[in-house]
Design a protein around this motif. Structure first.
Motif, PDB file in Angstrom:
ATOM      1  N   LEU A 189      36.254  36.856  48.130  1.00 39.55           N
ATOM      2  CA  LEU A 189      37.382  37.777  48.023  1.00 39.55           C
ATOM      3  C   LEU A 189      38.052  37.963  49.380  1.00 39.55           C
ATOM      4  O   LEU A 189      39.289  37.979  49.478  1.00 39.55           O
ATOM      5  CB  LEU A 189      36.904  39.118  47.460  1.00 39.55           C
ATOM      6  CG  LEU A 189      37.961  40.101  47.020  1.00 39.55           C
ATOM      7  CD1 LEU A 189      38.880  39.516  45.962  1.00 39.55           C
ATOM      8  CD2 LEU A 189      37.286  41.361  46.481  1.00 39.55           C
ATOM      9  N   GLU A 190      37.254  38.085  50.431  1.00 37.87           N
ATOM     10  CA  GLU A 190      37.814  38.232  51.780  1.00 37.87           C
ATOM     11  C   GLU A 190      38.642  37.011  52.169  1.00 37.87           C
ATOM     12  O   GLU A 190      39.750  37.152  52.685  1.00 37.87           O
ATOM     13  CB  GLU A 190      36.695  38.465  52.799  1.00 37.87           C
ATOM     14  CG  GLU A 190      36.047  39.814  52.668  1.00 37.87           C
ATOM     15  CD  GLU A 190      34.764  39.967  53.471  1.00 37.87           C
ATOM     16  OE1 GLU A 190      34.434  41.134  53.784  1.00 37.87           O
ATOM     17  OE2 GLU A 190      34.100  38.957  53.786  1.00 37.87           O
ATOM     18  N   ILE A 197      41.963  37.806  41.234  1.00 41.77           N
ATOM     19  CA  ILE A 197      42.325  38.957  42.068  1.00 41.77           C
ATOM     20  C   ILE A 197      43.029  38.473  43.333  1.00 41.77           C
ATOM     21  O   ILE A 197      44.081  38.992  43.711  1.00 41.77           O
ATOM     22  CB  ILE A 197      41.078  39.799  42.426  1.00 41.77           C
ATOM     23  CG1 ILE A 197      40.490  40.439  41.176  1.00 41.77           C
ATOM     24  CG2 ILE A 197      41.426  40.858  43.474  1.00 41.77           C
ATOM     25  CD1 ILE A 197      39.110  41.050  41.383  1.00 41.77           C
ATOM     26  N   SER A 198      42.459  37.471  43.980  1.00 37.78           N
ATOM     27  CA  SER A 198      43.046  36.932  45.215  1.00 37.78           C
ATOM     28  C   SER A 198      44.460  36.410  44.979  1.00 37.78           C
ATOM     29  O   SER A 198      45.364  36.671  45.777  1.00 37.78           O
ATOM     30  CB  SER A 198      42.172  35.820  45.781  1.00 37.78           C
ATOM     31  OG  SER A 198      40.904  36.316  46.131  1.00 37.78           O
ATOM     32  N   ALA A 199      44.644  35.678  43.892  1.00 39.04           N
ATOM     33  CA  ALA A 199      45.968  35.136  43.584  1.00 39.04           C
ATOM     34  C   ALA A 199      46.971  36.258  43.340  1.00 39.04           C
ATOM     35  O   ALA A 199      48.118  36.199  43.810  1.00 39.04           O
ATOM     36  CB  ALA A 199      45.884  34.219  42.369  1.00 39.04           C
ATOM     37  N   TRP A 200      46.553  37.296  42.614  1.00 41.38           N
ATOM     38  CA  TRP A 200      47.429  38.426  42.322  1.00 41.38           C
ATOM     39  C   TRP A 200      47.825  39.144  43.613  1.00 41.38           C
ATOM     40  O   TRP A 200      48.989  39.458  43.828  1.00 41.38           O
ATOM     41  CB  TRP A 200      46.720  39.361  41.357  1.00 41.38           C
ATOM     42  CG  TRP A 200      47.488  40.575  40.932  1.00 41.38           C
ATOM     43  CD1 TRP A 200      48.825  40.658  40.668  1.00 41.38           C
ATOM     44  CD2 TRP A 200      46.960  41.872  40.709  1.00 41.38           C
ATOM     45  NE1 TRP A 200      49.161  41.931  40.276  1.00 41.38           N
ATOM     46  CE2 TRP A 200      48.027  42.694  40.300  1.00 41.38           C
ATOM     47  CE3 TRP A 200      45.678  42.414  40.798  1.00 41.38           C
ATOM     48  CZ2 TRP A 200      47.849  44.034  39.988  1.00 41.38           C
ATOM     49  CZ3 TRP A 200      45.506  43.751  40.481  1.00 41.38           C
ATOM     50  CH2 TRP A 200      46.579  44.551  40.084  1.00 41.38           C
ATOM     51  N   VAL A 201      46.849  39.383  44.479  1.00 44.42           N
ATOM     52  CA  VAL A 201      47.128  40.030  45.767  1.00 44.42           C
ATOM     53  C   VAL A 201      48.082  39.156  46.590  1.00 44.42           C
ATOM     54  O   VAL A 201      49.000  39.660  47.241  1.00 44.42           O
ATOM     55  CB  VAL A 201      45.818  40.329  46.526  1.00 44.42           C
ATOM     56  CG1 VAL A 201      46.075  40.721  47.965  1.00 44.42           C
ATOM     57  CG2 VAL A 201      45.041  41.430  45.799  1.00 44.42           C
ATOM     58  N   GLY A 202      47.892  37.849  46.537  1.00 46.95           N
ATOM     59  CA  GLY A 202      48.775  36.932  47.246  1.00 46.95           C
ATOM     60  C   GLY A 202      50.218  36.996  46.761  1.00 46.95           C
ATOM     61  O   GLY A 202      51.153  36.752  47.527  1.00 46.95           O
ATOM     62  N   LEU A 203      50.388  37.346  45.488  1.00 47.44           N
ATOM     63  CA  LEU A 203      51.740  37.491  44.922  1.00 47.44           C
ATOM     64  C   LEU A 203      52.340  38.863  45.187  1.00 47.44           C
ATOM     65  O   LEU A 203      53.493  39.108  44.848  1.00 47.44           O
ATOM     66  CB  LEU A 203      51.696  37.240  43.409  1.00 47.44           C
ATOM     67  CG  LEU A 203      51.366  35.822  42.977  1.00 47.44           C
ATOM     68  CD1 LEU A 203      51.169  35.758  41.464  1.00 47.44           C
ATOM     69  CD2 LEU A 203      52.463  34.858  43.416  1.00 47.44           C
ATOM     70  N   MET A 210      42.022  46.888  49.545  1.00 51.26           N
ATOM     71  CA  MET A 210      41.201  46.647  48.393  1.00 51.26           C
ATOM     72  C   MET A 210      39.811  47.176  48.711  1.00 51.26           C
ATOM     73  O   MET A 210      39.284  46.937  49.781  1.00 51.26           O
ATOM     74  CB  MET A 210      41.201  45.131  48.155  1.00 51.26           C
ATOM     75  CG  MET A 210      40.407  44.682  47.025  1.00 51.26           C
ATOM     76  SD  MET A 210      40.558  42.898  46.660  1.00 51.26           S
ATOM     77  CE  MET A 210      41.919  42.297  47.600  1.00 51.26           C
ATOM     78  N   ARG A 211      39.246  47.904  47.757  1.00 48.83           N
ATOM     79  CA  ARG A 211      37.892  48.434  47.925  1.00 48.83           C
ATOM     80  C   ARG A 211      36.947  47.764  46.947  1.00 48.83           C
ATOM     81  O   ARG A 211      37.262  47.608  45.774  1.00 48.83           O
ATOM     82  CB  ARG A 211      37.866  49.935  47.687  1.00 48.83           C
ATOM     83  CG  ARG A 211      38.655  50.691  48.717  1.00 48.83           C
ATOM     84  CD  ARG A 211      38.091  52.073  48.916  1.00 48.83           C
ATOM     85  NE  ARG A 211      38.806  52.723  49.982  1.00 48.83           N
ATOM     86  CZ  ARG A 211      38.418  52.736  51.245  1.00 48.83           C
ATOM     87  NH1 ARG A 211      37.313  52.140  51.596  1.00 48.83           N
ATOM     88  NH2 ARG A 211      39.119  53.349  52.155  1.00 48.83           N
ATOM     89  N   VAL A 212      35.787  47.402  47.463  1.00 52.74           N
ATOM     90  CA  VAL A 212      34.732  46.799  46.656  1.00 52.74           C
ATOM     91  C   VAL A 212      33.571  47.773  46.671  1.00 52.74           C
ATOM     92  O   VAL A 212      33.029  48.095  47.727  1.00 52.74           O
ATOM     93  CB  VAL A 212      34.298  45.439  47.249  1.00 52.74           C
ATOM     94  CG1 VAL A 212      33.177  44.830  46.441  1.00 52.74           C
ATOM     95  CG2 VAL A 212      35.485  44.502  47.335  1.00 52.74           C
TER      96      VAL A 212
END
Length: 117
Positions: A27-28, A82-88, A1-3
């Motif tokens: 986010l991290e 975003i974090s939840a989506w990445v976790g899925l 992921m890029r910020v």
């Protein structure tokens, strides 16, 4: 992921009152072991700032997913989504959450407006 963190994304001058460092830290922590969060120089999407690009996991890439560009990542609710989506599993594995659908955009490769720091 890029910020994106360069000419306007992540700056007090463009988005006053936003805890930019706090959002990246959140986010991290939220991404945990699912993804690395990398700070990037300008991604040439200044009109859409604050930009986060969620890259597919290996499973997502095998499924044909492409990176998903998100605009206006300026609050805890968006960062948590975003974090939840990445976790899925993120792009290619899990559907973009409805809370993020309005933030998805196609990068043009050229910013229409540059904001000096």
């Amino acid at each position: 992921m890029r910020v994106c963190r360069d000419c306007c994304c992540g700056t007090e001058s463009k988005h006053p009152g936003v805890d930019h460092d706090g959002l990246v830290a959140r986010l991290e922590v939220g991404a945990g072991a699912h993804a690395r969060v990398l700070r990037s120089a300008c991604l040439l999407a200044c009109d859409e700032s604050n930009v986060v690009v969620v890259t597919p996991s290996p499973a997502g890439r095998r499924a044909g997913a492409r990176p998903v560009w998100l605009r206006a990542v300026l609050d805890d609710v968006t960062v948590d989504a975003i974090s939840a989506w990445v976790g899925l599993g993120g792009p290619g594995v899990a559907t973009v959450p409805s809370a993020l659908e309005v933030r998805v955009f196609a990068p043009s490769g050229l910013a229409l407006e540059w904001a000096p720091v």
